[in-house]
Structures are given as C-alpha cells and as structure tokens.
Write a protein that holds these residues in place. Structure first.
Motif, PDB file in Angstrom:
ATOM      1  N   ALA A   1      35.483 -11.520   8.810  1.00 36.95           N
ATOM      2  CA  ALA A   1      35.485 -12.359  10.123  1.00 36.95           C
ATOM      3  C   ALA A   1      36.692 -12.120  11.167  1.00 36.95           C
ATOM      4  CB  ALA A   1      35.576 -13.547   9.495  1.00 36.95           C
ATOM      5  N   ILE A   2      38.061 -12.051  10.510  1.00 39.59           N
ATOM      6  CA  ILE A   2      39.160 -11.742  11.523  1.00 39.59           C
ATOM      7  C   ILE A   2      39.115 -10.455  12.217  1.00 39.59           C
ATOM      8  CG2 ILE A   2      41.636 -11.563  11.395  1.00 39.59           C
ATOM      9  CD1 ILE A   2      41.698 -13.765   8.957  1.00 39.59           C
TER      10      ILE A   2
ATOM     11  N   GLN B   1      36.288  -8.958  12.666  1.00 36.46           N
ATOM     12  CA  GLN B   1      35.098  -8.913  13.824  1.00 36.46           C
ATOM     13  C   GLN B   1      35.548  -9.465  15.061  1.00 36.46           C
ATOM     14  OE1 GLN B   1      31.402  -9.256  10.424  1.00 36.46           O
ATOM     15  NE2 GLN B   1      31.075  -9.540  12.693  1.00 36.46           N
ATOM     16  N   ILE B   2      36.413 -10.783  14.886  1.00 32.97           N
ATOM     17  CA  ILE B   2      36.797 -11.298  15.917  1.00 32.97           C
ATOM     18  C   ILE B   2      37.817 -10.592  16.655  1.00 32.97           C
ATOM     19  CG2 ILE B   2      38.357 -13.441  16.498  1.00 32.97           C
ATOM     20  CD1 ILE B   2      37.251 -14.743  14.162  1.00 32.97           C
ATOM     21  N   THR B   3      38.501  -9.805  16.126  1.00 38.59           N
ATOM     22  CA  THR B   3      39.623  -8.767  16.701  1.00 38.59           C
ATOM     23  C   THR B   3      39.044  -7.925  17.532  1.00 38.59           C
ATOM     24  OG1 THR B   3      41.178  -9.123  14.912  1.00 38.59           O
ATOM     25  CG2 THR B   3      41.421  -7.200  16.487  1.00 38.59           C
TER      26      THR B   3
ATOM     27  N   ALA C   1      35.815  -8.140  18.722  1.00 36.22           N
ATOM     28  CA  ALA C   1      35.253  -8.967  20.131  1.00 36.22           C
ATOM     29  C   ALA C   1      36.153  -8.904  21.182  1.00 36.22           C
ATOM     30  CB  ALA C   1      34.977 -10.402  19.533  1.00 36.22           C
ATOM     31  N   PHE C   2      37.532  -9.102  20.993  1.00 39.77           N
ATOM     32  CA  PHE C   2      38.538  -9.382  21.947  1.00 39.77           C
ATOM     33  C   PHE C   2      38.568  -7.973  22.548  1.00 39.77           C
ATOM     34  CE2 PHE C   2      39.602 -13.346  20.018  1.00 39.77           C
ATOM     35  CZ  PHE C   2      39.985 -14.181  21.203  1.00 39.77           C
TER      36      PHE C   2
ATOM     37  N   TYR D   1      27.611  -9.540  20.061  1.00 42.90           N
ATOM     38  CA  TYR D   1      28.621  -9.159  19.146  1.00 42.90           C
ATOM     39  C   TYR D   1      29.646 -10.494  18.855  1.00 42.90           C
ATOM     40  CZ  TYR D   1      32.321  -6.930  16.260  1.00 42.90           C
ATOM     41  OH  TYR D   1      33.035  -6.565  15.291  1.00 42.90           O
ATOM     42  N   VAL D   2      29.666 -11.011  20.069  1.00 44.62           N
ATOM     43  CA  VAL D   2      30.706 -12.180  19.768  1.00 44.62           C
ATOM     44  C   VAL D   2      29.785 -13.553  19.370  1.00 44.62           C
ATOM     45  CG1 VAL D   2      31.617 -14.213  21.212  1.00 44.62           C
ATOM     46  CG2 VAL D   2      32.025 -11.793  21.774  1.00 44.62           C
TER      47      VAL D   2
ATOM     48  N   THR E   1      29.364 -12.874  15.702  1.00 44.12           N
ATOM     49  CA  THR E   1      30.812 -12.826  14.897  1.00 44.12           C
ATOM     50  C   THR E   1      30.811 -14.488  14.557  1.00 44.12           C
ATOM     51  OG1 THR E   1      31.706 -10.959  15.744  1.00 44.12           O
ATOM     52  CG2 THR E   1      33.186 -12.696  15.086  1.00 44.12           C
ATOM     53  N   ILE E   2      30.751 -15.458  15.900  1.00 48.55           N
ATOM     54  CA  ILE E   2      30.874 -16.797  15.465  1.00 48.55           C
ATOM     55  C   ILE E   2      30.142 -17.388  14.510  1.00 48.55           C
ATOM     56  CG2 ILE E   2      30.566 -19.069  16.748  1.00 48.55           C
ATOM     57  CD1 ILE E   2      31.209 -17.632  19.273  1.00 48.55           C
TER      58      ILE E   2
ATOM     59  N   THR F   1      31.334 -16.214  11.030  1.00 48.74           N
ATOM     60  CA  THR F   1      32.246 -17.241  10.648  1.00 48.74           C
ATOM     61  C   THR F   1      32.050 -18.468  10.290  1.00 48.74           C
ATOM     62  OG1 THR F   1      33.681 -15.833  12.429  1.00 48.74           O
ATOM     63  CG2 THR F   1      34.658 -17.823  11.436  1.00 48.74           C
TER      64      THR F   1
END
Length: 350
Positions: free
Chosen positions: A140-141, A143-145, A147-148, A176-177, A180-181, A184
């Motif tokens: 999850a972390i 994928q969040i990275t 996304a940024f 993607y965002v 990802t949410i 998570t």
C-alpha cells in the motif's frame, strides 16, 4: 460477481496482447504488462476464493504479493515514454525494481515452502498479523508513493504535452489513486480476502470508463479541449503560429536560453501557451521540450564541427547550445541524431 471478473479478466488479457503487438514501443509494452499482471491478479483472486484452490494449491501465496509492487513502476515507464519519449528501460532505472527484490528476499522462505506447509503457514493467525499484514502495508505504501510520482510527472510536464495527453495521463492517475485508496482501506478494514472483490470490481469499472471515453467517444476530448483552450485552432491558424515560433527561434535564437519555457515563449510572441502547445503537438507532432531541443541539437552540430570550437569540451558546447547540463545534451543529441556528440565530432572533422 466472480463470473463477471473472470470474463473481464479474459477481455483485459486480450487488450494486453493487442497493446503488446500493436507497436514495438516502451509505452505499449509497459501498459500491456500492467494489464497482463492485473489479469493474473484477478484470476489469482478467483482461484484463491473458489474450489479450484483445492486442486492446484501450488500457486497459493507464492507470487501474488509481488504483483502489487510492479504496477507503479510500469505506469511510471508508460508516463515517461509519453512525456519524455523514453524508449527503453536503462540500468539506472533498476531502482524501480528494488522494492520487488526486497519483498522477495523477505518472502523467500515462504516461496520455497512445500505446498501443504505453506498453506498451513498462511492459516496461522500470528503469521497474518506479523507478516502478511506487514506485506500488505508495504504494498500500500509503495502504491501511494507511485501515485505521488505519477502526479509529479503529470504536473511537471503539463506545459509540454498535448491536451489529449493531459486528460489521458490524468485519467490513469485518478484511476491509480482511487484504486490505491480502496486497497489501503481494505487492508485496514476487510474481514477476509473475499472482501477484496470490491477492489477488483472498482478497478475494472474505472478501466472501462476510461476505455469508453478514449475509444468509443473520441469527440469527448475535443469538447473538453475546446472549453479548456478557449477556442480550437484550425490548421491555417496553427501554420501562422508555427511560422512565428520558427522565426523567433531561428532569428532570435531564443532556444539558446537554457531557462526557456512555454510561458516565456508565449509572452515573447504574445500567443496563448495552449495555442503554442496545440500547434506543436498537432502540426509538428512534438511536445515543447522536443521541439526546442531539436533546434538546440542542430545548433550544437555546427559548433561541434566549427574550427573556432575545436578545443571546446562537450560540456561547453552543451551550455553554448542552451542545454543545462551534459547529461541532458547527450540524451537529446542521441535521440535526434542516433549518435553521440563525441562520435559526431569525430566523424565530421574538417
């Protein structure tokens, strides 16, 4: 729901093959592999939540987790191939795959376990809380990275890419965002793996929404484009603007300014930035960076063979041609000439 996911997985697999063989470019291969992995993940979900699992236990828990740390890098390569015309994965890009390497090292003991032992291992509650939950957070972390990172690419290249490319990449970023949410939140609150069916359904729905917009109703972008740009330019208007741009670049040699941007050129010509961007993307088939760098490369070719610059180092030639550094110069020069500045100088000695 699982039947729906199965047929959508097959369709996604078909799309993946079509993308891969349609054009031999990094952007196609990266996206094709993304769809292929997503197909595998959906099929693996169906496999793990049906009786199929009882007949083929050898696939359980081995490589499922690795897929989650490949989506971000593949989209990153897809984005860079569009915004920077990246053509291949280079050695320096290896860092994108380090999280995958770290994950597989961490899971190596699980990967090599015999089938029955591995299945029993996953059913131990302490294993879930001490290892599997940690792996899910790791994914999850990751994928969040990314996304940024995708948003950063889109934001930094917004003045160099066409309106269609902005909406296309923007749509992918949003998908993607959102996914990802969702993944998570599921990691935090799902009661079992079966609850993750929501994630796959949402992901597929968004993929098909963007697919319909892109392929079934292409006029959708034209409508947005006209609203965004204020007025849509016809070919005659674009040719007039292109003539002004070329005159400024060739006569004023404004491309030698290493801080040149779309806004600076817009101010100089008193032409809207979006009109310059549209003219270059639709008439010249280049983004702003490539267009300017092509002129810089042509100028540098003269310097490389000029007697007055015979003792100049390549870095000095790069700076005199409007490039910020030697690396950018080499990259652009190779792109437009299929050779290096040093080799070009050697082959064209006067």
């Amino acid at each position: 729901m699982k039947l729906f996911l199965f047929f959508q997985a097959l369709l996604t697999l078909f799309i993946s093959g079509g993308l891969f063989f349609k054009e031999n470019k990094l952007k196609n291969k990266a996206l094709a592999l993304y769809f292929l992995l997503f197909t595998y993940e959906i099929l693996n979900f169906i496999y793990g939540t049906t009786i199929i699992f009882n007949f083929y236990p050898e696939f359980h828990g081995r490589f499922y987790f690795s897929i989650g740390v490949l989506y971000g890098p593949l989209l990153w390569f897809h984005f860079k191939s569009i915004t920077d015309n990246k053509k291949r994965i280079e050695l320096k890009d290896f860092w994108h795959f380090l999280p995958l390497l770290v994950l597989n090292i961490y899971m190596f003991d699980i990967i090599i376990m015999p089938d029955e032992e591995r299945i029993a291992y996953f059913n131990i509650p302490e294993v879930f809380y001490n290892r599997i939950l940690f792996i899910n957070f790791y994914k999850a972390i990751h994928q969040i990275t990314y996304a940024f990172l995708l948003f950063k690419i889109l934001w930094s290249s917004k003045s160099q890419i066409s309106i269609n490319q902005k909406f296309y990449l923007g749509g992918i970023t949003i998908i993607y965002v959102i996914t990802t949410i969702v993944i998570t939140l599921l990691i935090l609150f799902a009661n079992s793996w079966r609850d993750f069916s929501l994630y796959y359904v949402i992901s597929i729905i968004f993929v098909f929404i963007i697919g319909v917009i892109l392929f079934v109703d292409p006029k959708f972008f034209r409508t947005i484009k006209e609203k965004y740009q204020g007025s849509y330019l016809d070919e005659k208007s674009m040719k007039i603007i292109y003539s002004q741009i070329e005159n400024e670049l060739l006569t004023g040699e404004i491309f030698l300014n290493n801080k040149l941007s779309l806004d600076i050129l817009s101010s100089k010509l008193d032409i809207k930035p979006q009109h310059i961007s549209q003219t270059l993307s639709e008439l010249v088939k280049e983004n702003f960076n490539d267009f300017v760098n092509r002129h810089r490369v042509e100028y540098s070719k003269k310097l490389l063979t000029a007697p007055s610059h015979v003792n100049y180092k390549i870095e000095a030639i790069a700076q005199d041609s409007g490039f910020n550094n030697k690396v950018t110069f080499y990259k652009a020069f190779s792109k437009f000439t299929n050779t290096t500045p040093s080799q070009y100088r050697k082959n064209n000695k006067k």
